[in-house]
Write an enzyme that holds these catalytic residues in place. Sequence first.
Site, PDB file in Angstrom:
ATOM      1  N   LYS A  52       0.740  -1.173   0.015  1.00 35.80           N
ATOM      2  CA  LYS A  52      -0.042   0.068  -0.073  1.00 35.80           C
ATOM      3  C   LYS A  52       0.874   1.175  -0.128  1.00 35.80           C
ATOM      4  CE  LYS A  52      -3.110  -3.031  -0.227  1.00 35.80           C
ATOM      5  NZ  LYS A  52      -2.283  -3.982  -0.343  1.00 35.80           N
ATOM      6  N   PRO A 182      -4.814 -10.189  -7.482  1.00 34.02           N
ATOM      7  CA  PRO A 182      -4.534  -8.960  -6.684  1.00 34.02           C
ATOM      8  C   PRO A 182      -3.129  -8.384  -6.471  1.00 34.02           C
ATOM      9  CG  PRO A 182      -6.297 -10.525  -5.751  1.00 34.02           C
ATOM     10  CD  PRO A 182      -5.505 -11.061  -6.927  1.00 34.02           C
ATOM     11  N   HIS A 445     -26.331  12.869  -0.974  1.00 29.11           N
ATOM     12  CA  HIS A 445     -26.102  13.466  -2.311  1.00 29.11           C
ATOM     13  C   HIS A 445     -24.996  14.682  -2.139  1.00 29.11           C
ATOM     14  CE1 HIS A 445     -26.364  14.742  -6.499  1.00 29.11           C
ATOM     15  NE2 HIS A 445     -26.642  15.853  -6.091  1.00 29.11           N
TER      16      HIS A 445
END
Length: 467
Positions: A52, A182, A445
């Site tokens: 990562k 992955p 939203h």
Amino acid sequence: MRELSCDVAVIGAGTAGIAAHRAAREAGARAVLIEAGPGGTTCARVGCMPSKLLTVAGRAAHDARAAHRFGVRVPEVAVDGPAVLGHLRAERDRFVRHVFEGLEEWPADERLDGQARFLDGETLAVADHTRIRFRAAVIATGSSPSLPKPLEGLGPARVLTTDTLFGIADLPASLAVLGGGPVGIEIAQAMARLGVAVSLFDVGHELAGLTHPALTRAAVEIFGAEIDLHLGTEVMGAEPDGDGVRLSVRNPDGSQGSVRVERVLAAIGRPPNLEGLALEAAGLRLGEHGLPDFDARSLLCAGGPVFIAGDANALRPVLHEATRQGRIAGRNAAALAGSGAATAPEPWTALAMVFTQPGTASVGAPYDAQAEDARVTGAADFPDQGRARIEQRNRGGLRIWADRRSVLLGAEMIGPDVEHLAHLLAFAIQDGATAGRLRDRPYYHPTLEEGFETALAAITRGGAGTG
């Protein structure tokens, strides 16, 4: 040889082993933890954390180059390879130290260094210095990267694995990644964004763990814009070529070809570390590839008071599963050592993700083309999704499937921040929710979650909008 006895012997000081040892102690058992290697967990040392860190560095370079889309001009983006890798290792070492700090709290006589092997169903030898009598044992020995036969003999200067990649001094000029799963796709994209010329080879036609045809096509298009993809291609041979490697390949149409790169990364999987344990001596029944037969819920092996957890059982080789399996195995081992019975908890909903950009995720029951008549599938795509378009991350889509009663079963997705959508869906599936029940929740939203609601709405309408 020193003689010891304990209730529970745990072999392996990784994620599952540490969790098993702690759970056994909390249950009142005298437990001993045995480690043959560096310990510190695969995730912290060579897995999810350093990968990562590499991904984030690649994302920073990519975002800087792409800032012009918003009217922001970055005159020049320079990648300092040694600095990227130096930062990665410094942070990686901090994570590993944190793991060891937890181990140091345990009494010294509960931790042993050395290779363990079974002498019989109740005795272990640790290297040549200790013999341990146990009432129950937990195998949590983790996994190691597999090296394809064509790469054998080329040496670490040319061939990298996930165990050696993060130790290199500088980024290579070019890299061939073998494996589009992955790990392979995550590292391939990060390296490409850091300026490495990356070619990825896989005998299959799928990427990043995705199997739904529409999402697989999207993944090939998205990742193919940054990486030289060779899907359906087999690497037949490899040989030194100057200070690099020349790969011989067989293309999907049967033709032969070759590619020269500076280095090769093998990312074709991590088989369990079971060699040298002498599992037969413990009376365990072994199946294919020498893996013990075991119950997937209790983790108890057939043939002895032995449990197997984490990457060692190859069931679900991800950290959160290893932690839970370690706890289950440790508690059950303590119960068995005390003449109790092992319990068999229900498994968690399957959850896997890849931290590319866009990310991918798989949740619950896998895609099954043969089960389409018994399922309803809802679809949502991100190209015109409001929040995704605002952020110029409007690529990919998601597919969610439910049974004919609208009970949620599983999903696959590729898109911006799908790690968060995947968690929401995993929780809902674990709770047995229907599409209608999950849809009847607030969706703010503008958020990416609105795309999630779109797919759920399609399911409640009987599959309208599927693709």
